[in-house]
Design a protein around this motif. Structure first.
Motif, PDB file in Angstrom:
ATOM      1  N   ASN A  18       0.824  -1.212   0.000  1.00 65.74           N
ATOM      2  CA  ASN A  18       0.000   0.000   0.000  1.00 65.74           C
ATOM      3  C   ASN A  18       0.853   1.255   0.000  1.00 65.74           C
ATOM      4  O   ASN A  18       0.578   2.211  -0.740  1.00 65.74           O
ATOM      5  N   ILE A  19       1.888   1.268   0.843  1.00 65.44           N
ATOM      6  CA  ILE A  19       2.785   2.429   0.891  1.00 65.44           C
ATOM      7  C   ILE A  19       3.526   2.570  -0.433  1.00 65.44           C
ATOM      8  O   ILE A  19       3.678   3.674  -0.972  1.00 65.44           O
ATOM      9  N   ARG A  20       3.979   1.454  -0.969  1.00 61.78           N
ATOM     10  CA  ARG A  20       4.715   1.460  -2.230  1.00 61.78           C
ATOM     11  C   ARG A  20       3.868   2.062  -3.355  1.00 61.78           C
ATOM     12  O   ARG A  20       4.337   2.907  -4.120  1.00 61.78           O
ATOM     13  N   GLU A  21       2.606   1.654  -3.426  1.00 64.63           N
ATOM     14  CA  GLU A  21       1.723   2.143  -4.480  1.00 64.63           C
ATOM     15  C   GLU A  21       1.380   3.614  -4.279  1.00 64.63           C
ATOM     16  O   GLU A  21       1.316   4.391  -5.241  1.00 64.63           O
ATOM     17  N   LEU A  22       1.149   4.010  -3.026  1.00 62.01           N
ATOM     18  CA  LEU A  22       0.843   5.417  -2.736  1.00 62.01           C
ATOM     19  C   LEU A  22       2.005   6.317  -3.153  1.00 62.01           C
ATOM     20  O   LEU A  22       1.809   7.355  -3.800  1.00 62.01           O
ATOM     21  N   LEU A  23       3.219   5.914  -2.775  1.00 64.09           N
ATOM     22  CA  LEU A  23       4.399   6.694  -3.158  1.00 64.09           C
ATOM     23  C   LEU A  23       4.524   6.772  -4.678  1.00 64.09           C
ATOM     24  O   LEU A  23       4.793   7.842  -5.237  1.00 64.09           O
ATOM     25  N   ARG A  24       4.324   5.649  -5.333  1.00 63.30           N
ATOM     26  CA  ARG A  24       4.457   5.628  -6.797  1.00 63.30           C
ATOM     27  C   ARG A  24       3.488   6.602  -7.459  1.00 63.30           C
ATOM     28  O   ARG A  24       3.878   7.394  -8.330  1.00 63.30           O
ATOM     29  N   LEU A  25       2.215   6.580  -7.025  1.00 65.63           N
ATOM     30  CA  LEU A  25       1.204   7.447  -7.638  1.00 65.63           C
ATOM     31  C   LEU A  25       1.538   8.924  -7.462  1.00 65.63           C
ATOM     32  O   LEU A  25       1.484   9.708  -8.418  1.00 65.63           O
ATOM     33  N   TYR A  26       1.887   9.306  -6.251  1.00 68.53           N
ATOM     34  CA  TYR A  26       2.183  10.718  -5.983  1.00 68.53           C
ATOM     35  C   TYR A  26       3.453  11.168  -6.702  1.00 68.53           C
ATOM     36  O   TYR A  26       3.509  12.274  -7.253  1.00 68.53           O
ATOM     37  N   LEU A  27       4.464  10.328  -6.701  1.00 64.76           N
ATOM     38  CA  LEU A  27       5.736  10.741  -7.307  1.00 64.76           C
ATOM     39  C   LEU A  27       5.646  10.795  -8.824  1.00 64.76           C
ATOM     40  O   LEU A  27       6.275  11.645  -9.462  1.00 64.76           O
ATOM     41  N   GLU A  28       4.846   9.920  -9.415  1.00 62.33           N
ATOM     42  CA  GLU A  28       4.632  10.011 -10.861  1.00 62.33           C
ATOM     43  C   GLU A  28       3.873  11.287 -11.216  1.00 62.33           C
ATOM     44  O   GLU A  28       4.142  11.902 -12.256  1.00 62.33           O
ATOM     45  N   GLN A  29       2.955  11.707 -10.335  1.00 64.69           N
ATOM     46  CA  GLN A  29       2.257  12.975 -10.547  1.00 64.69           C
ATOM     47  C   GLN A  29       3.220  14.160 -10.498  1.00 64.69           C
ATOM     48  O   GLN A  29       2.983  15.199 -11.125  1.00 64.69           O
ATOM     49  N   GLU A  30       4.314  14.005  -9.743  1.00 64.24           N
ATOM     50  CA  GLU A  30       5.327  15.046  -9.658  1.00 64.24           C
ATOM     51  C   GLU A  30       6.276  15.030 -10.855  1.00 64.24           C
ATOM     52  O   GLU A  30       7.184  15.857 -10.947  1.00 64.24           O
ATOM     53  N   GLY A  31       6.100  14.075 -11.750  1.00 62.38           N
ATOM     54  CA  GLY A  31       6.921  14.020 -12.956  1.00 62.38           C
ATOM     55  C   GLY A  31       8.092  13.071 -12.897  1.00 62.38           C
ATOM     56  O   GLY A  31       8.908  13.027 -13.830  1.00 62.38           O
ATOM     57  N   TYR A  32       8.219  12.293 -11.812  1.00 64.70           N
ATOM     58  CA  TYR A  32       9.313  11.333 -11.690  1.00 64.70           C
ATOM     59  C   TYR A  32       8.966  10.018 -12.393  1.00 64.70           C
ATOM     60  O   TYR A  32       7.800   9.619 -12.464  1.00 64.70           O
ATOM     61  N   THR A  33       9.982   9.361 -12.905  1.00 62.65           N
ATOM     62  CA  THR A  33       9.845   7.974 -13.330  1.00 62.65           C
ATOM     63  C   THR A  33      10.108   7.103 -12.111  1.00 62.65           C
ATOM     64  O   THR A  33      11.127   7.284 -11.435  1.00 62.65           O
ATOM     65  N   VAL A  34       9.200   6.186 -11.809  1.00 60.14           N
ATOM     66  CA  VAL A  34       9.280   5.439 -10.550  1.00 60.14           C
ATOM     67  C   VAL A  34       9.395   3.938 -10.813  1.00 60.14           C
ATOM     68  O   VAL A  34       8.608   3.363 -11.572  1.00 60.14           O
ATOM     69  N   GLU A  35      10.385   3.319 -10.173  1.00 56.63           N
ATOM     70  CA  GLU A  35      10.531   1.872 -10.138  1.00 56.63           C
ATOM     71  C   GLU A  35      10.396   1.444  -8.679  1.00 56.63           C
ATOM     72  O   GLU A  35      10.668   2.232  -7.766  1.00 56.63           O
ATOM     73  N   SER A  36       9.980   0.204  -8.448  1.00 54.29           N
ATOM     74  CA  SER A  36       9.799  -0.225  -7.062  1.00 54.29           C
ATOM     75  C   SER A  36      10.221  -1.674  -6.872  1.00 54.29           C
ATOM     76  O   SER A  36      10.308  -2.450  -7.832  1.00 54.29           O
ATOM     77  N   ALA A  37      10.488  -2.025  -5.608  1.00 57.12           N
ATOM     78  CA  ALA A  37      10.862  -3.385  -5.226  1.00 57.12           C
ATOM     79  C   ALA A  37      10.262  -3.666  -3.862  1.00 57.12           C
ATOM     80  O   ALA A  37      10.113  -2.757  -3.041  1.00 57.12           O
ATOM     81  N   SER A  38       9.922  -4.941  -3.600  1.00 54.84           N
ATOM     82  CA  SER A  38       9.206  -5.303  -2.377  1.00 54.84           C
ATOM     83  C   SER A  38      10.097  -5.858  -1.271  1.00 54.84           C
ATOM     84  O   SER A  38       9.629  -6.135  -0.181  1.00 54.84           O
ATOM     85  N   ASP A  39      11.391  -6.044  -1.537  1.00 59.56           N
ATOM     86  CA  ASP A  39      12.314  -6.460  -0.481  1.00 59.56           C
ATOM     87  C   ASP A  39      13.720  -5.978  -0.817  1.00 59.56           C
ATOM     88  O   ASP A  39      13.981  -5.493  -1.921  1.00 59.56           O
ATOM     89  N   GLY A  40      14.604  -6.113   0.160  1.00 63.05           N
ATOM     90  CA  GLY A  40      15.941  -5.554  -0.001  1.00 63.05           C
ATOM     91  C   GLY A  40      16.742  -6.175  -1.120  1.00 63.05           C
ATOM     92  O   GLY A  40      17.416  -5.474  -1.887  1.00 63.05           O
ATOM     93  N   ALA A  41      16.683  -7.487  -1.244  1.00 58.85           N
ATOM     94  CA  ALA A  41      17.467  -8.170  -2.272  1.00 58.85           C
ATOM     95  C   ALA A  41      16.995  -7.774  -3.669  1.00 58.85           C
ATOM     96  O   ALA A  41      17.798  -7.478  -4.564  1.00 58.85           O
ATOM     97  N   GLU A  42      15.668  -7.747  -3.852  1.00 58.35           N
ATOM     98  CA  GLU A  42      15.108  -7.325  -5.136  1.00 58.35           C
ATOM     99  C   GLU A  42      15.461  -5.861  -5.421  1.00 58.35           C
ATOM    100  O   GLU A  42      15.773  -5.483  -6.546  1.00 58.35           O
TER     101      GLU A  42
END
Length: 226
Positions: free
Chosen positions: A13-37
């Motif tokens: 949920n936090i990952r998706e919220l951050l992605r949505l807001y940051l893409e609205q700010e014009g950033y390209t966003v990539e994400s990962a669900s754990d440290g190794a990934e």
């Protein structure tokens, strides 16, 4: 070209919220669900900034930032939940550029990202300062001592550069927090003391023509001598 941000966070949920807001700010966003990934993604995409959760499966945030700092000076903002054991000083010593406590407001996250980006993109001042046995190159984030490049974390380089760019001027700890960490940084003044201490340890005995001097009851200055 849009800046690329990498979110390494195990809460979907936090990952998706951050992605949505940051893409609205014009950033390209990539994400990962754990440290190794996240570390694999970092090596693959070479992001401009990392938002890094502390407590994660596979590999925690402390180990991830150690691995990142071994190969890159990319800015990293740590994310930590309220109530988690989080040693701010340890995080800074490992090379974190800032930290944010959950739950957070998106305005705060965006403001901190902008502040960190500004510090890394600041081209207004001269890129290189030279003193006896010391060269501070902010453009390449290099410190050269007696002709030899010295490995120093980015935040320590920024602090040294800032003080050395105004020799003999005294700055309070609050001023240094505002100017080096950014006006929206919520840390305490102990942060400055930790970084000054580490710089002194690394630069001890380099020259008798300048020093990082404590002005008791006020703050610090880069003092030059005749």
């Amino acid at each position: 070209m849009a800046k690329t941000l990498l979110i390494i966070e195990d809460d979907g949920n936090i990952r998706e919220l951050l992605r949505l807001y940051l893409e609205q700010e014009g950033y390209t966003v990539e994400s990962a669900s754990d440290g190794a990934e996240g570390l694999r993604a970092f090596k693959r995409i070479h992001p401009d900034l990392v938002l890094l959760d502390v407590m994660m499966p596979q590999m925690d945030g402390w180990q991830v930032i150690k691995e990142i700092r071994a190969i890159s000076k990319t800015p990293v903002i740590m994310l930590t939940a309220k109530g988690e054991t989080f040693d701010k000083v340890s995080g800074l010593e490992l090379g974190a550029d800032d930290y944010i406590t959950k739950p957070f407001e998106m305005r705060e996250v965006i403001a901190r990202i902008h502040a960190v980006m500004r510090r890394f993109d600041d081209d207004d001042a001269p890129a290189k300062l030279e003193y006896d046995n010391l060269i501070i190159d902010k453009e390449s984030y290099n410190i050269v001592v007696k002709g030899q490049k010295m490995e120093i974390p980015p935040k320590e380089i920024e602090l040294l550069y800032f003080l050395a760019s105004s020799p003999n001027r005294v700055f309070t700890r609050s001023q240094l927090l505002d100017d080096v960490w950014g006006f929206d940084y919520f840390g305490d003044t102990r942060t400055v003391d930790v970084h000054i201490k580490r710089l002194r340890e690394k630069l001890s005995g380099v020259s008798d023509k300048w020093e990082l001097k404590t002005v008791w009851g006020v703050g610090y200055k880069f003092e030059t001598k005749n």
